[in-house]
Design a protein around this motif. Structure first.
Motif, PDB file in Angstrom:
ATOM      1  N   GLU A  48       0.845  -1.193   0.000  1.00  0.00           N
ATOM      2  CA  GLU A  48       0.000   0.000   0.000  1.00  0.00           C
ATOM      3  C   GLU A  48       0.877   1.238   0.000  1.00  0.00           C
ATOM      4  O   GLU A  48       2.072   1.166   0.312  1.00  0.00           O
ATOM      5  N   ALA A  49       0.258   2.360  -0.330  1.00  0.00           N
ATOM      6  CA  ALA A  49       1.019   3.611  -0.401  1.00  0.00           C
ATOM      7  C   ALA A  49       1.637   3.929   0.952  1.00  0.00           C
ATOM      8  O   ALA A  49       0.970   3.875   1.982  1.00  0.00           O
ATOM      9  N   GLY A  50       2.929   4.227   0.910  1.00  0.00           N
ATOM     10  CA  GLY A  50       3.603   4.647   2.138  1.00  0.00           C
ATOM     11  C   GLY A  50       4.181   3.537   2.974  1.00  0.00           C
ATOM     12  O   GLY A  50       4.802   3.798   3.997  1.00  0.00           O
ATOM     13  N   ASP A  51       4.034   2.260   2.552  1.00  0.00           N
ATOM     14  CA  ASP A  51       4.553   1.184   3.416  1.00  0.00           C
ATOM     15  C   ASP A  51       6.075   1.016   3.283  1.00  0.00           C
ATOM     16  O   ASP A  51       6.718   0.468   4.179  1.00  0.00           O
ATOM     17  N   ARG A  52       6.642   1.491   2.179  1.00  0.00           N
ATOM     18  CA  ARG A  52       8.103   1.459   1.965  1.00  0.00           C
ATOM     19  C   ARG A  52       8.695   0.055   2.116  1.00  0.00           C
ATOM     20  O   ARG A  52       9.798  -0.110   2.618  1.00  0.00           O
ATOM     21  N   LEU A  53       7.947  -0.949   1.712  1.00  0.00           N
ATOM     22  CA  LEU A  53       8.405  -2.332   1.900  1.00  0.00           C
ATOM     23  C   LEU A  53       9.052  -2.914   0.651  1.00  0.00           C
ATOM     24  O   LEU A  53       9.511  -4.052   0.675  1.00  0.00           O
ATOM     25  N   ASN A  54       9.055  -2.170  -0.445  1.00  0.00           N
ATOM     26  CA  ASN A  54       9.593  -2.741  -1.672  1.00  0.00           C
ATOM     27  C   ASN A  54      11.111  -2.596  -1.708  1.00  0.00           C
ATOM     28  O   ASN A  54      11.644  -1.514  -1.451  1.00  0.00           O
ATOM     29  N   ALA A  55      11.780  -3.653  -2.029  1.00  0.00           N
ATOM     30  CA  ALA A  55      13.245  -3.633  -2.084  1.00  0.00           C
ATOM     31  C   ALA A  55      13.753  -3.307  -3.479  1.00  0.00           C
ATOM     32  O   ALA A  55      14.960  -3.234  -3.684  1.00  0.00           O
ATOM     33  N   CYS A  56      12.871  -3.096  -4.429  1.00  0.00           N
ATOM     34  CA  CYS A  56      13.295  -2.816  -5.808  1.00  0.00           C
ATOM     35  C   CYS A  56      14.059  -1.489  -5.866  1.00  0.00           C
ATOM     36  O   CYS A  56      15.179  -1.426  -6.346  1.00  0.00           O
ATOM     37  N   LYS A  57      13.439  -0.423  -5.389  1.00  0.00           N
ATOM     38  CA  LYS A  57      14.061   0.896  -5.224  1.00  0.00           C
ATOM     39  C   LYS A  57      14.577   1.505  -6.520  1.00  0.00           C
ATOM     40  O   LYS A  57      15.398   2.424  -6.494  1.00  0.00           O
ATOM     41  N   ALA A  58      14.113   0.984  -7.627  1.00  0.00           N
ATOM     42  CA  ALA A  58      14.546   1.553  -8.916  1.00  0.00           C
ATOM     43  C   ALA A  58      13.705   2.791  -9.227  1.00  0.00           C
ATOM     44  O   ALA A  58      12.700   3.056  -8.578  1.00  0.00           O
ATOM     45  N   LYS A  59      14.150   3.546 -10.237  1.00  0.00           N
ATOM     46  CA  LYS A  59      13.395   4.737 -10.629  1.00  0.00           C
ATOM     47  C   LYS A  59      12.110   4.314 -11.342  1.00  0.00           C
ATOM     48  O   LYS A  59      12.082   3.316 -12.049  1.00  0.00           O
ATOM     49  N   MET A  60      11.062   5.118 -11.136  1.00  0.00           N
ATOM     50  CA  MET A  60       9.805   4.892 -11.860  1.00  0.00           C
ATOM     51  C   MET A  60       9.578   6.111 -12.750  1.00  0.00           C
ATOM     52  O   MET A  60       9.595   7.242 -12.267  1.00  0.00           O
ATOM     53  N   GLN A  61       9.368   5.857 -14.028  1.00  0.00           N
ATOM     54  CA  GLN A  61       9.197   6.986 -14.936  1.00  0.00           C
ATOM     55  C   GLN A  61       7.709   7.182 -15.242  1.00  0.00           C
ATOM     56  O   GLN A  61       6.947   6.221 -15.282  1.00  0.00           O
ATOM     57  N   PRO A  62       7.318   8.442 -15.459  1.00  0.00           N
ATOM     58  CA  PRO A  62       5.912   8.692 -15.814  1.00  0.00           C
ATOM     59  C   PRO A  62       5.661   8.222 -17.236  1.00  0.00           C
ATOM     60  O   PRO A  62       6.415   8.581 -18.146  1.00  0.00           O
ATOM     61  N   VAL A  63       4.640   7.403 -17.412  1.00  0.00           N
ATOM     62  CA  VAL A  63       4.408   6.831 -18.751  1.00  0.00           C
ATOM     63  C   VAL A  63       3.038   7.185 -19.310  1.00  0.00           C
ATOM     64  O   VAL A  63       2.756   6.887 -20.463  1.00  0.00           O
ATOM     65  N   SER A 116       0.773   8.935 -26.314  1.00  0.00           N
ATOM     66  CA  SER A 116      -0.305   8.862 -27.311  1.00  0.00           C
ATOM     67  C   SER A 116      -0.219   7.622 -28.192  1.00  0.00           C
ATOM     68  O   SER A 116      -1.208   7.193 -28.765  1.00  0.00           O
ATOM     69  N   ASN A 117       0.967   7.050 -28.279  1.00  0.00           N
ATOM     70  CA  ASN A 117       1.122   5.884 -29.144  1.00  0.00           C
ATOM     71  C   ASN A 117       1.793   4.738 -28.376  1.00  0.00           C
ATOM     72  O   ASN A 117       2.948   4.398 -28.640  1.00  0.00           O
ATOM     73  N   PRO A 118       1.094   4.158 -27.423  1.00  0.00           N
ATOM     74  CA  PRO A 118       1.723   3.130 -26.588  1.00  0.00           C
ATOM     75  C   PRO A 118       1.892   1.811 -27.337  1.00  0.00           C
ATOM     76  O   PRO A 118       1.153   1.521 -28.279  1.00  0.00           O
ATOM     77  N   SER A 119       2.877   1.030 -26.893  1.00  0.00           N
ATOM     78  CA  SER A 119       3.091  -0.282 -27.504  1.00  0.00           C
ATOM     79  C   SER A 119       1.986  -1.239 -27.055  1.00  0.00           C
ATOM     80  O   SER A 119       1.413  -1.054 -25.970  1.00  0.00           O
ATOM     81  N   PRO A 120       1.686  -2.258 -27.859  1.00  0.00           N
ATOM     82  CA  PRO A 120       0.634  -3.218 -27.465  1.00  0.00           C
ATOM     83  C   PRO A 120       0.962  -3.915 -26.146  1.00  0.00           C
ATOM     84  O   PRO A 120       0.056  -4.180 -25.349  1.00  0.00           O
ATOM     85  N   GLU A 121       2.255  -4.180 -25.909  1.00  0.00           N
ATOM     86  CA  GLU A 121       2.636  -4.862 -24.657  1.00  0.00           C
ATOM     87  C   GLU A 121       2.315  -3.984 -23.454  1.00  0.00           C
ATOM     88  O   GLU A 121       1.804  -4.457 -22.441  1.00  0.00           O
ATOM     89  N   PHE A 122       2.621  -2.697 -23.617  1.00  0.00           N
ATOM     90  CA  PHE A 122       2.356  -1.773 -22.516  1.00  0.00           C
ATOM     91  C   PHE A 122       0.858  -1.654 -22.258  1.00  0.00           C
ATOM     92  O   PHE A 122       0.397  -1.631 -21.116  1.00  0.00           O
ATOM     93  N   LEU A 123       0.082  -1.594 -23.339  1.00  0.00           N
ATOM     94  CA  LEU A 123      -1.381  -1.511 -23.184  1.00  0.00           C
ATOM     95  C   LEU A 123      -1.918  -2.755 -22.485  1.00  0.00           C
ATOM     96  O   LEU A 123      -2.813  -2.673 -21.627  1.00  0.00           O
TER      97      LEU A 123
END
Lengths: 157, 335
Positions: A48-63, A116-123
């Protein structure tokens, strides 16, 4: 009651390196979860939001952008507020975050234009997560949500 | 040598003393059991001084200073005096110790070692399923300390009657958290001192061992002992209705011999449990599930397992092989 978002504090963006304040007077939200300048986030929440339990810690980009449905679900019903869709650059998981009051509107429009033109995989991934990505047909809604008015409507009216 | 001079020399020889075990500790006084007899002892000034002498300062921690030289469970040499009491003159080498860092009275203040118990066979962190709510990070601190001391640990969940659902099962969240510890290899015993559920199983585990019950105030350590050995009559109290916290009813550490064999040390509840003298770089070694992965990260032994790329432990957390809650505990302990 103890506040849920205990980790909410000022930070330096890992992507653009700007200093970001978590003060609610600026952001208008109690859980500042992305940079208002470049809109990048970090993959730190798990259940859930704010739990800070994920160990991934990678950047998330706005898509992309989506709209919040009533009853706190995400989908096409264009009633709710405008939301940013983030994707983890390492594990690819998607999350949806509220737009803060001081988020750069031009940057949000740029994200919208890029999506505006997302890939089918992303969709497909979005559909699996129950996210309806806004497309160019929704441009008027996006502008209305961001600026409170619509360019086209103003010009024609 | 004449008979008179022999008598004189024997008079001046020091009393070799008797051997006993410290079973109770109050301020300045130690109850020692030797040959089934309890003797109230004090400590020689030399012993206290020797224990506190001049150890180096290490990262804001003064080793040795201000620490009580004896703990419950210590094997000691003492001499009796005519008044019925005794004086402890030496402490035998310890097999192991369970110690914490004393709470710092203010930020930046020195902390000191506080030995909770010595010569243990088992550490039993006691947690209430509810009232007060379990503090999982504190449980991890107990387990890490036990791992560092080389003492086996067993988790004991009390007040089971408060959380059982209608079908007799545990709440899913609680069951999942406990299952994570069982998966690591820590035994978990769930008991209720009220209903007696789980008490026979706990007796079987404690039998023949010297164990210590540690945990927050109000979790039911003394109630558990009363249930384990009826007739012990330890003073217990309900948690504060307003704050939900314990009332620190138990104020002394004491070792109780159990009828079914072994002994249990009851300790006063603590609000915090600081790690004592555990280098942050070695911390992952005391998490059994992380231990095999230490040194396999991209940065090898230099990896702090926080944000470094190619960290094997973070990958294991993301893959679900390590509990994210345990990983967060690890990061908190490093701070």
């Amino acid at each position: 009651m103890k506040h849920k978002y205990t980790h909410n504090k000022d930070f330096q963006c890992k992507h653009c390196h700007y200093l970001v304040t978590a003060d609610t007077q600026y952001s208008g939200v109690i859980n500042r979860n992305h940079c208002p300048y470049c809109l990048h986030s970090l993959h730190v929440d798990l259940y859930e939001a704010g739990d800070r339990l994920n160990a991934c810690k990678a950047k998330m980009q706005p898509v992309g952008l989506t709209l919040k449905k009533l009853n706190k679900k995400y989908g096409k019903d264009q009633h709710g507020e405008l939301m940013l869709v983030h994707q983890c650059t390492e594990c690819g998981s998607l999350s949806i975050n509220r737009i803060a009051a001081d988020d750069d509107a031009e940057a949000i429009l740029a994200v919208f234009a890029r999506s505006s033109n997302p890939s089918p995989e992303f969709l497909t991934a979005c559909e699996q997560d129950g996210i309806h990505l806004l497309n160019p047909e929704d441009a008027r809604v996006v502008r209305a949500r961001l600026f409170g008015w619509d360019d086209d409507a103003t010009a024609s009216g | 040598m004449s008979n008179l001079s022999k008598q004189n020399s024997s008079l001046h020889q020091p009393d070799p003393g008797a051997q006993g075990i410290v079973v109770k500790k109050t301020t300045g006084f130690y109850t020692v059991v030797s040959n089934g007899q309890e003797i109230l002892c004090t400590l020689t000034a030399q012993l206290r001084k020797r224990q506190a002498g001049g150890d180096p300062v290490c990262k804001g921690k003064r080793l040795g200073e201000h620490t009580d030289p004896l703990a419950v469970g210590d094997e000691v040499i003492f001499t009796s005096h005519l008044a019925g009491g005794g004086v402890i003159i030496d402490r035998l080498p310890r097999r192991n110790v369970l110690a914490r860092s004393t709470p710092a009275p203010m930020p930046g203040a020195y902390t000191f070692e506080q030995v909770i118990a010595a010569n243990l066979d088992l550490v039993v962190p006691v947690f209430a399923a509810a009232s007060p709510e379990p503090k999982w990070n504190m449980l991890d601190r107990y387990l890490v300390t036990a791992e560092a001391a080389g003492i086996p640990a067993m988790i004991c969940l009390t007040k089971l009657d408060l959380v059982l659902q209608a079908d007799g099962s545990l709440q899913p969240d609680l069951a999942a958290r406990l299952a994570a510890y069982q998966q690591i290899g820590y035994p978990v015993v769930m008991v209720s001192a009220c209903t007696g559920a789980g008490i026979p199983g706990l007796k079987a585990v404690l039998s023949g061992k010297i164990s210590v019950l540690v945990g927050k105030s109000g979790v039911g350590k003394s109630s558990l002992l009363n249930a384990l050995q009826p007739g012990l009559g330890l003073r217990t109290n309900a948690v504060n209705q307003v704050t939900g916290k314990g009332k620190h009813t138990t104020t002394v550490q004491e070792l109780y011999r159990l009828d079914f064999g072994g002994g249990v040390i009851d300790t006063p509840g603590v609000r915090e449990f600081g790690l004592w003298n555990l280098p942050a770089d070695d911390l992952a070694l005391y998490f059994p599930e992380m231990r095999p992965l230490v040194g396999t990260c991209r940065f090898g032994l230099d990896c702090t397992h926080d944000e470094e790329p190619g960290c094997a432990i973070r990958k294991a957390v993301v893959a679900g092989r390590i509990s994210p809650h345990r990983y967060q505990s690890y990061l908190h302990m490093r701070e």
